[in-house]
Structures are given as structure tokens and as C-alpha cells.
Write an enzyme that holds these catalytic residues in place. Structure first.
Site, short mmCIF file in Angstrom:
data_model
loop_
_atom_site.label_atom_id
_atom_site.label_comp_id
_atom_site.label_asym_id
_atom_site.label_seq_id
_atom_site.Cartn_x
_atom_site.Cartn_y
_atom_site.Cartn_z
N SER A 144 -3.84 1.77 -2.16
CA SER A 144 -4.20 0.74 -1.19
C SER A 144 -3.23 0.82 -0.02
O SER A 144 -2.11 1.34 -0.17
CB SER A 144 -4.11 -0.64 -1.85
OG SER A 144 -4.18 -1.67 -0.89
N TYR A 157 1.14 -7.20 -6.68
CA TYR A 157 0.19 -6.18 -6.20
C TYR A 157 0.91 -5.10 -5.40
O TYR A 157 0.67 -3.90 -5.60
CB TYR A 157 -0.89 -6.85 -5.36
CG TYR A 157 -2.07 -5.95 -5.05
CD1 TYR A 157 -2.94 -5.56 -6.06
CD2 TYR A 157 -2.31 -5.49 -3.76
CE1 TYR A 157 -4.02 -4.74 -5.80
CE2 TYR A 157 -3.39 -4.67 -3.48
CZ TYR A 157 -4.24 -4.29 -4.49
OH TYR A 157 -5.31 -3.47 -4.22
#
Length: 239
Positions: A144, A157
Site C-alpha cells: 500500500s 496498518y
């Protein structure tokens, strides 16, 4: 691997979202695909949908597997290899996100995020590395932009995706002498169900799952002498 005939792939978390979009793209290229999900029912149902829109050159199968468990990943690799005769491509896509201040993220949420997003791809590669070396295969992780850009509320995250980006790049250096290609794709906003989103027309500005599928195919078709090892991809016109 620019000749994609007679290839087979394993995609973790392939029942929806990015993993499903990649599976669709690979099937169109004639690549056999095994997709995994946390339940056999959802994986098999997704594979049926893929086969209904696929072609007669390739087949999708659904497997139950938990990326947080190494033995489960070994079983998925074994089942895919038994079905297709070999395994050439592994896409470590399964992921999740828990967001909030470090004061509020629970121990359980932290552990689930790291186990799924970071340990999961390690288990997937560890379980499949012999097949990938044997077939001069390709391992791709779905990281990501959060794997290089930190943000408020993203402690768990960010940690998982920063780690995944670093892990994949180190694995690339470990395995390229064996003829195995390794890349990580780092998407920005994608139109999926991630973090409780419900995709609709308001997501038209986002990256679409078929765009990531197209990108994976492009990587697989790249001249063997060239390796795009880390690819950032973002919406052209973000809101």
C-alpha cells in the site's frame, strides 16, 4: 515469464476486491488460478463466478486457507500444485486494516493486523518458495502507499505495510539469483470493500480492481531481463 501459457497461480484473499480482480485478469490470459478465502464456501462460490466469466483455456478453484497460519498456507500450496501440476505465480493479497490512535488500538487488533498483513505474506512465500524456484516463478505482494507514507491513526496498518514493503524488497534480493522475480505493488485508494466501504458510483475516481489486475499481467509479461520491484500506483485525479 512473458509467455503466460501453461501457468498457474495462487492468490490469497481472492474472493473479492483486489484479489478477485487479479484472478479475473489472470484467467483471461489463460492462467489457472487458485483463490483462497477464510471459508471453503466463500472461496468455492467466488471461483464459480470467475469460471462463469472466464474461458475454456483456464480454470479457477477455491481453497479454504488462513494466511495467519503457516500450515494452512502449506496446505493451500500443496492443493494448488496437486490440482494444476505446478505453481508459477503467488500473489500475497490478503489484508485487513484496524485504525485508531495507539491509545485505542487493542492488542488483539494489533496482532491481527501484523499477523495478516506481514506474517501472512511471509508464510505464503515460505510455503511456495520451492515451487517458485523450480519453475522460475513470480511472487507479488500487495502492499500500500501506507507502506511508505505514515498517517494519523495508522500505527498498526502503517507498521504492517511498511514491514511488508521491506520484506518483499529483501526477498527480491534473496531470490533473484534463483530466477524468481519478486515485486510489491503499492496502491492508493482502490474501490473495494476495505475498511467497511461499499463500492458505488461515488468510487469512480478510485483505482478499480481491474486496473490492479492489468498491472499484474503487465508485470508477468515484462521481459525477463527487467524487474519493476516496487510499483506505486494512485488515482490520477484524487478527491
Amino acid at each position: 515469464m512473458n509467455d503466460l501459457g501453461n501457468k498457474s497461480a495462487l492468490i490469497t484473499g481472492g474472493t473479492k476486491g483486489i484479489g478477485y480482480g487479479i484472478a479475473e485478469a489472470l484467467l483471461k490470459e489463460g492462467i489457472n488460478v487458485a483463490i483462497t478465502g477464510r471459508t471453503k464456501e466463500t472461496a468455492v462460490e467466488a471461483a464459480k463466478k470467475l469460471n462463469a466469466h472466464g474461458n475454456d483455456r483456464a480454470q479457477a478453484i477455491g481453497l479454504e486457507a488462513d494466511v495467519r497460519n503457516y500450515e494452512s498456507q502449506q496446505k493451500a500450496v500443496s492443493e494448488a500444485t496437486d490440482k494444476f501440476g505446478k505453481l508459477d505465480i503467488v500473489i500475497a493479497n490478503a489484508g485487513l486494516g484496524h485504525f485508531g490512535s495507539v491509545e485505542d488500538i487493542t492488542i488483539e487488533q494489533w496482532k491481527e493486523t501484523i499477523d495478516t498483513n506481514l506474517s501472512g505474506p511471509f508464510y505464503s512465500l515460505k510455503a511456495s518458495v520451492d515451487q517458485l524456484k523450480k519453475n522460475e516463478g513470480y511472487f507479488i505482494s500487495i502492499s500500500s502507499l501506507a507502506g511508505t507514507n505514515f498517517f494519523k491513526g495508522g500505527s498498526a496498518y502503517n507498521a504492517s505495510k511498511f514491514g511488508l514493503t521491506g520484506f518483499t524488497q529483501a526477498a527480491m534480493l534473496d531470490l533473484r539469483d534463483h530466477g524468481v522475480k519478486v515485486s510489491t505493488i503499492m496502491p492508493g485508494s482502490v474501490s473495494t470493500h476495505f475498511a467497511g466501504n461499499e463500492p458505488d458510483d461515488s468510487d469512480a475516481w478510485k483505482i478499480q480492481i481491474e486496473d490492479i489486475g492489468e498491472l499484474v499481467v503487465d508485470l508477468l509479461k515484462m521481459n525477463p531481463r527487467t524487474l519493476p520491484s516496487k510499483i506505486e500506483v494512485r488515482p490520477s485525479m484524487p478527491k
